[in-house]
Design a protein around this motif. Structure first.
Motif, PDB file in Angstrom:
ATOM      1  N   PRO B   5      -9.261  -7.743  -3.306  1.00 11.21           N
ATOM      2  CA  PRO B   5      -9.070  -6.915  -4.502  1.00 11.21           C
ATOM      3  C   PRO B   5      -8.675  -7.790  -5.691  1.00 11.21           C
ATOM      4  O   PRO B   5      -8.131  -8.881  -5.506  1.00 11.21           O
ATOM      5  N   ALA B   6      -8.937  -7.302  -6.885  1.00 10.38           N
ATOM      6  CA  ALA B   6      -8.663  -8.122  -8.067  1.00 10.38           C
ATOM      7  C   ALA B   6      -7.360  -7.723  -8.758  1.00 10.38           C
ATOM      8  O   ALA B   6      -7.119  -8.100  -9.893  1.00 10.38           O
ATOM      9  N   SER B   7      -6.518  -6.947  -8.076  1.00 10.17           N
ATOM     10  CA  SER B   7      -5.295  -6.462  -8.714  1.00 10.17           C
ATOM     11  C   SER B   7      -4.154  -7.472  -8.566  1.00 10.17           C
ATOM     12  O   SER B   7      -3.658  -7.698  -7.459  1.00 10.17           O
ATOM     13  N   HIS B   8      -3.755  -8.058  -9.673  1.00  7.46           N
ATOM     14  CA  HIS B   8      -2.652  -9.008  -9.652  1.00  7.46           C
ATOM     15  C   HIS B   8      -1.352  -8.299  -9.283  1.00  7.46           C
ATOM     16  O   HIS B   8      -0.493  -8.872  -8.611  1.00  7.46           O
ATOM     17  N   PHE B   9      -1.214  -7.051  -9.719  1.00  6.85           N
ATOM     18  CA  PHE B   9      -0.005  -6.284  -9.416  1.00  6.85           C
ATOM     19  C   PHE B   9       0.128  -6.083  -7.905  1.00  6.85           C
ATOM     20  O   PHE B   9       1.218  -6.236  -7.347  1.00  6.85           O
ATOM     21  N   LEU B  10      -0.992  -5.787  -7.268  1.00  3.42           N
ATOM     22  CA  LEU B  10      -0.982  -5.592  -5.814  1.00  3.42           C
ATOM     23  C   LEU B  10      -0.553  -6.873  -5.086  1.00  3.42           C
ATOM     24  O   LEU B  10       0.254  -6.835  -4.163  1.00  3.42           O
ATOM     25  N   PHE B  11      -1.082  -8.007  -5.534  1.00  2.00           N
ATOM     26  CA  PHE B  11      -0.696  -9.290  -4.924  1.00  2.00           C
ATOM     27  C   PHE B  11       0.809  -9.516  -5.082  1.00  2.00           C
ATOM     28  O   PHE B  11       1.488  -9.962  -4.164  1.00  2.00           O
ATOM     29  N   MET B  12       1.300  -9.198  -6.278  1.00  2.00           N
ATOM     30  CA  MET B  12       2.718  -9.424  -6.569  1.00  2.00           C
ATOM     31  C   MET B  12       3.604  -8.530  -5.693  1.00  2.00           C
ATOM     32  O   MET B  12       4.609  -8.986  -5.134  1.00  2.00           O
ATOM     33  N   VAL B  13       3.212  -7.266  -5.554  1.00  2.00           N
ATOM     34  CA  VAL B  13       3.984  -6.325  -4.734  1.00  2.00           C
ATOM     35  C   VAL B  13       3.986  -6.775  -3.267  1.00  2.00           C
ATOM     36  O   VAL B  13       5.023  -6.777  -2.597  1.00  2.00           O
TER      37      VAL B  13
END
Lengths: 145, 61
Positions: B5-13
């Protein structure tokens, strides 16, 4: 009554101290540390800390796997570039998962991928956290915890 | 292999969750203390990251 209780406490403390001493043998400590590096959480499992050991055994390789999935890179040991060298040390902290990835030719890294830096961070953090887990296992073996 | 996935927020969480979990288990022995420490650490990671990202918002790339 109080004397009996004190004597029992002393006997219990003495038994605990001798158990710690037996655990703190250098050979056993070395085995705990090496196993703990090779298989995250194995040092805790070996010393009867089942819950902690299982948590590390699941979470740290998972973190490493996520790092590979996010197209992170396993850095080579290059002395010419100090930051790459430190990254390489961190990558190797995870033990067996690193060796498996290395021999499977995984971890080449895709610099252009949006998740590349996240992948590197996951890979290095997994290794660094495992260094802390090794130190914790060492402390348990020494009887400090 | 599922697509990344390209979601930086998801990686951070995800990162915050896993690191908090390891630290909570490492630092505390009781299940209750582990939950409390892990939740506080996870919340701290997320709130700090959001605060820093809002502070950086006006800066050009």
């Amino acid at each position: 009554m109080a004397t009996k209780s004190t004597a029992a406490e002393r006997a219990s403390a003495s038994a605990k101290a001798s158990a710690r001493q037996a655990q703190a043998e250098p050979g056993r400590l070395a085995l705990v540390c090496i196993l703990s590096w090779l298989i995250p959480g194995a040092g805790h499992l070996l010393q009867g800390r089942r819950d902690k050991g299982l948590a590390f055994l699941i979470v740290l390789p998972l973190m490493f796997g996520i790092g590979l999935w996010l197209q992170g890179r396993l850095f080579p040991l290059e002395m010419s570039d100090p930051l790459v060298f430190l990254g390489a040390i961190a990558d190797r902290g995870i033990g067996l998962p690193y060796l498996i990835a290395y021999f499977a030719d995984a971890g080449a890294g895709t610099v252009t991928a949006a998740s590349y830096e996240y992948g590197n961070t996951f890979l290095m953090t997994a290794g660094l956290l495992n260094f802390l887990v090794i130190l914790d296992a060492f402390d348990i073996g020494k009887g400090r915890k | 292999m599922p697509q990344v996935p390209a979601s930086h927020f998801l990686f951070m969480v995800l990162y915050a969750l896993l690191v908090s979990l390891v630290f909570a288990v490492l630092l505390k022995d009781e299940r209750r203390d582990q939950l409390k420490t892990g939740a506080m650490m996870f919340g701290g990671f997320i709130v700090t990251a959001l605060a820093i990202s809002w502070l950086m918002y006006p800066f050009p790339l």
